[in-house]
Design a protein around this motif. Structure first.
Motif: not given
Length: 68
Positions: A21-44
């Motif tokens: 799910n997008p939350g899991e993807i955000m966590l994995l992206a954060a662990s690698h420093g991909f803030i642009n990916v976190v921003r893309y998947f961030e939602s309400s």
């Protein structure tokens, strides 16, 4: 960043997002420093304060990191 670009960025470091799910993807992206990916998947539904089932947040994953 589009979803295709975000998934491509993650694939380059060996992260497969199929079935996640997008939350899991955000966590994995954060662990690698991909803030642009976190921003893309961030939602309400998956806010920047998202936590996994163990209570670990994006900050936890970012602090642990996966860099060699």
């Amino acid at each position: 960043t589009s979803r295709v670009e975000a998934e491509s960025i993650l694939r380059k470091v060996g992260i497969v997002v199929l079935g996640k799910n997008p939350g899991e993807i955000m966590l994995l992206a954060a662990s690698h420093g991909f803030i642009n990916v976190v921003r893309y998947f961030e939602s309400s539904q998956y806010p920047i304060t998202f936590q996994n089932g163990f209570g670990d947040s994006l900050l936890h994953f970012a602090a642990k990191g996966c860099r060699p």
